[in-house]
Design a protein around this motif. Sequence first.
Motif, PDB file in Angstrom:
ATOM      1  N   VAL A  96       0.832  -1.201   0.000  1.00 52.51           N
ATOM      2  CA  VAL A  96       0.000   0.000   0.000  1.00 52.51           C
ATOM      3  C   VAL A  96       0.869   1.254   0.000  1.00 52.51           C
ATOM      4  CG1 VAL A  96      -1.819   1.266   1.224  1.00 52.51           C
ATOM      5  CG2 VAL A  96      -1.771  -1.240   1.304  1.00 52.51           C
ATOM      6  N   ARG A 137      -1.666  -1.766  -4.202  1.00 49.31           N
ATOM      7  CA  ARG A 137      -2.789  -1.046  -3.608  1.00 49.31           C
ATOM      8  C   ARG A 137      -2.376   0.424  -3.494  1.00 49.31           C
ATOM      9  NH1 ARG A 137      -6.183  -4.354  -0.377  1.00 49.31           N
ATOM     10  NH2 ARG A 137      -6.381  -6.365  -1.413  1.00 49.31           N
ATOM     11  N   PHE A 151      -7.307   1.453   2.195  1.00 48.21           N
ATOM     12  CA  PHE A 151      -6.840   0.069   2.234  1.00 48.21           C
ATOM     13  C   PHE A 151      -7.880  -0.838   2.897  1.00 48.21           C
ATOM     14  CE2 PHE A 151      -5.054  -2.765   5.521  1.00 48.21           C
ATOM     15  CZ  PHE A 151      -4.860  -3.881   4.704  1.00 48.21           C
TER      16      PHE A 151
END
Length: 338
Positions: free
Chosen positions: A106, A120, A144
């Motif tokens: 992320v 992500r 997320f």
Amino acid sequence: MEVKEKALFIRVDRIGDLVLTLPVDDIAVLRQRYAVTWWISKGLEFVLKNGTQKRHFATIDKDFTWSQFLALYYYLKRENFALVVIFHAPWWISLLIFLARIPIRVGRHSQWHSYLFFNRGYRQSRSRSKLHESEYNFKLIEKFLGEQVRERPLLELRNESADKVISKLGLEKKLYFVVHPGMAGSARNVSANFYVDLLKQLSQQHPVVITGTKSDHEYIAPIFSTLKDHPNLLWQNEKLSNDELISVLQNSKAVIAPSTGVIHLAASTGTKSIGLYSPVTTQHATRWGPRGKFTYVFAPKVECPGTKDCLYQACDKFDCMEQIKVSDVMAIIQLKTI
């Protein structure tokens, strides 16, 4: 008992940036699902060590070396993290987590490599400074998780040896002020004359501790040359350890500082913290103000044309920092609550 998955959160940055990021791991749903480890910049260990919430962390050097890269690579493979969130780090760390095949990576989509290394990735226009830095961090977690989170926890810092530290300095709890005039230079500051006047007025009520590091010398030097023999001033610049600094901040009656790491540390101790901020878009308190139980911010009330830097004499509002008055700061200090 359900075993939590391992998560790695990374913020390789300065003090204020770290302070405004750490509370994301205190979101309840995150705590329930993940055991979080932090990677932070070398030299900032004291921030986590003085936290009331104990965090697992490691420090890294932001400069690339093959020895560190390989050591971190093998660490990642050994620890088997399910998730990595990069809030801020040099590009090679993004490459590192990609090569280590962390399942969920992320981060913010910004530079070209972020589109390759993060699976992500999310767009955030932080340079526009529409939100507070902490809010950008919380929203990265929300995206997320795939759900909105109402919690906005604060970082809490406490040093257990604080009473001994201030006693050694000849101070009494909540019967002194702290003024930190220096900063890294990434934002505008008020003038040396402002601090001279402020210190004179504060010292009429209680002792005043002046803090700072070597990098703050250019700000402190002209103040010291004017007030070096002034009574009730305790010049502790370049004398306190990081742990001692936390101790002095948490026991003070109030802390006054510009946009620098110390104002964020002070706010996190629960002490009344008064920030002196620039109106420039990327420097404004809207983005970088302190978060704590008792905080107040002064900034010029102008429509600043500067987005990243002050335009100085090219701006018809220069020098708007003179709008911040010592008398107004003194009035806020006298309030029992902010």
